[in-house]
Design a protein around this motif. Sequence first.
Motif, PDB file in Angstrom:
ATOM      1  N   ASN A 234       0.832  -1.208   0.000  1.00  0.00           N
ATOM      2  CA  ASN A 234       0.000   0.000   0.000  1.00  0.00           C
ATOM      3  C   ASN A 234       0.864   1.253   0.000  1.00  0.00           C
ATOM      4  O   ASN A 234       0.607   2.212  -0.731  1.00  0.00           O
ATOM      5  CB  ASN A 234      -0.884   0.038   1.247  1.00  0.00           C
ATOM      6  CG  ASN A 234      -2.055  -0.929   1.150  1.00  0.00           C
ATOM      7  OD1 ASN A 234      -2.380  -1.401   0.068  1.00  0.00           O
ATOM      8  ND2 ASN A 234      -2.659  -1.223   2.281  1.00  0.00           N
TER       9      ASN A 234
ATOM     10  N   TRP B  36      -8.444  -2.925   7.835  1.00  0.00           N
ATOM     11  CA  TRP B  36      -7.826  -1.614   7.623  1.00  0.00           C
ATOM     12  C   TRP B  36      -6.893  -1.637   6.410  1.00  0.00           C
ATOM     13  O   TRP B  36      -6.886  -0.707   5.591  1.00  0.00           O
ATOM     14  CB  TRP B  36      -7.061  -1.216   8.899  1.00  0.00           C
ATOM     15  CG  TRP B  36      -6.293   0.038   8.790  1.00  0.00           C
ATOM     16  CD1 TRP B  36      -6.807   1.294   8.797  1.00  0.00           C
ATOM     17  CD2 TRP B  36      -4.877   0.181   8.632  1.00  0.00           C
ATOM     18  NE1 TRP B  36      -5.785   2.211   8.665  1.00  0.00           N
ATOM     19  CE2 TRP B  36      -4.593   1.552   8.563  1.00  0.00           C
ATOM     20  CE3 TRP B  36      -3.815  -0.748   8.552  1.00  0.00           C
ATOM     21  CZ2 TRP B  36      -3.300   2.043   8.412  1.00  0.00           C
ATOM     22  CZ3 TRP B  36      -2.535  -0.261   8.408  1.00  0.00           C
ATOM     23  CH2 TRP B  36      -2.293   1.108   8.334  1.00  0.00           C
ATOM     24  N   ARG B  40      -7.293   0.595   2.986  1.00  0.00           N
ATOM     25  CA  ARG B  40      -6.245   1.495   2.498  1.00  0.00           C
ATOM     26  C   ARG B  40      -5.880   1.163   1.061  1.00  0.00           C
ATOM     27  O   ARG B  40      -5.626   2.041   0.245  1.00  0.00           O
ATOM     28  CB  ARG B  40      -4.997   1.391   3.371  1.00  0.00           C
ATOM     29  CG  ARG B  40      -5.034   2.319   4.541  1.00  0.00           C
ATOM     30  CD  ARG B  40      -3.647   2.683   4.997  1.00  0.00           C
ATOM     31  NE  ARG B  40      -2.885   3.434   4.016  1.00  0.00           N
ATOM     32  CZ  ARG B  40      -1.623   3.807   4.193  1.00  0.00           C
ATOM     33  NH1 ARG B  40      -0.997   3.492   5.289  1.00  0.00           N
ATOM     34  NH2 ARG B  40      -0.982   4.483   3.265  1.00  0.00           N
ATOM     35  N   THR B  44      -6.177   3.786  -2.028  1.00  0.00           N
ATOM     36  CA  THR B  44      -5.005   4.168  -2.822  1.00  0.00           C
ATOM     37  C   THR B  44      -5.252   3.903  -4.301  1.00  0.00           C
ATOM     38  O   THR B  44      -4.993   4.758  -5.149  1.00  0.00           O
ATOM     39  CB  THR B  44      -3.768   3.378  -2.350  1.00  0.00           C
ATOM     40  OG1 THR B  44      -3.702   3.428  -0.934  1.00  0.00           O
ATOM     41  CG2 THR B  44      -2.501   3.948  -2.929  1.00  0.00           C
TER      42      THR B  44
END
Lengths: 255, 59
Positions: A234, B36, B40, B44
């Motif tokens: 990420n 979580w 994310r 993104t």
Amino acid sequence: MTLRLKERWHQLGSPRWFYRISERWPSWLVGLGVLLIVVGWIWGLAFAPPDYQQGNSFRIMYVHVPASMLAESCYVLMGVAGAVLLIWRMKLADMVVAAAAPIGVGFVALSLITGVLWGKPTWLQTSDRWWVWDARTTSMLVLLFLYFGLIALRQAVPRQETAGRACALLAVVGLINIPIIKYSVDWWLTLHQPASFSLTEKPAMPAVMWLPLLFSALGFYSFFAGALTLALRNEILGRERRTQWVRELLAVSPQ
Amino acid sequence: MSFDSFHDFLAMGGHAPYVWWSYVAGAAVLGLDLAWLARRRRRTVDAVRRAEDRSREER
């Protein structure tokens, strides 16, 4: 030979290279981790005999000990990555510090919560208190605040490179707390029991009690490795979002 | 098995709330980590795609 090693080292620091090779790691690591944890927990909850002093509350160990190990290991990893960033300015090392912090916070919180739940029937049966300012509990609380500090510092400093170096420095300096946590039970007179296990000695408890702990601890490590890889991927996508390779990657494949 | 009945297992010798809440907390932390991380990831990816769409419209 040295040239090739040097090339490998630089490759290791390349976010794009890491993103490419790590695609399949998270599912395997998280899957294996969950499997080991489930086996360890069922074994520990239903099959291990009750402790002769603490009764069944000792079963909290199979959550508390792995969570505490990971809370500390994750911090050591951030300290080492911080040092790598400060010495070699490797971008990926900064991403490791950033990605690991929120996962580590979860483990410290879990360590403290299960510690309170274990301490209540063990140290504080007759008291109406839930918390003891013990050397171990206090140094663990300091670790929680170090994690909070690392997360807050990164958000407070606007320039990414400066934030990264500041966090790396804090991560390295905070390493001093790790031996304090570890030896707090030996240096000070504490309520917290000393470690029941060491790498060099045979455990004093029977195998049916420590084997579930081994499964659970290995499971937590594997889960952490998987979660960290996900977080790192990420982080890479987020920071490299303007590069050609990320734009092409996300335009072509749906995931 | 270390317990005589399922009821004994749930009771944990009087330590039920401490033991069970510890395991609930453990499962919750691991589950929240994954949720979580997935959120994310989605955010993104969406942000990159939106930026890409905008730059395509401008062209």
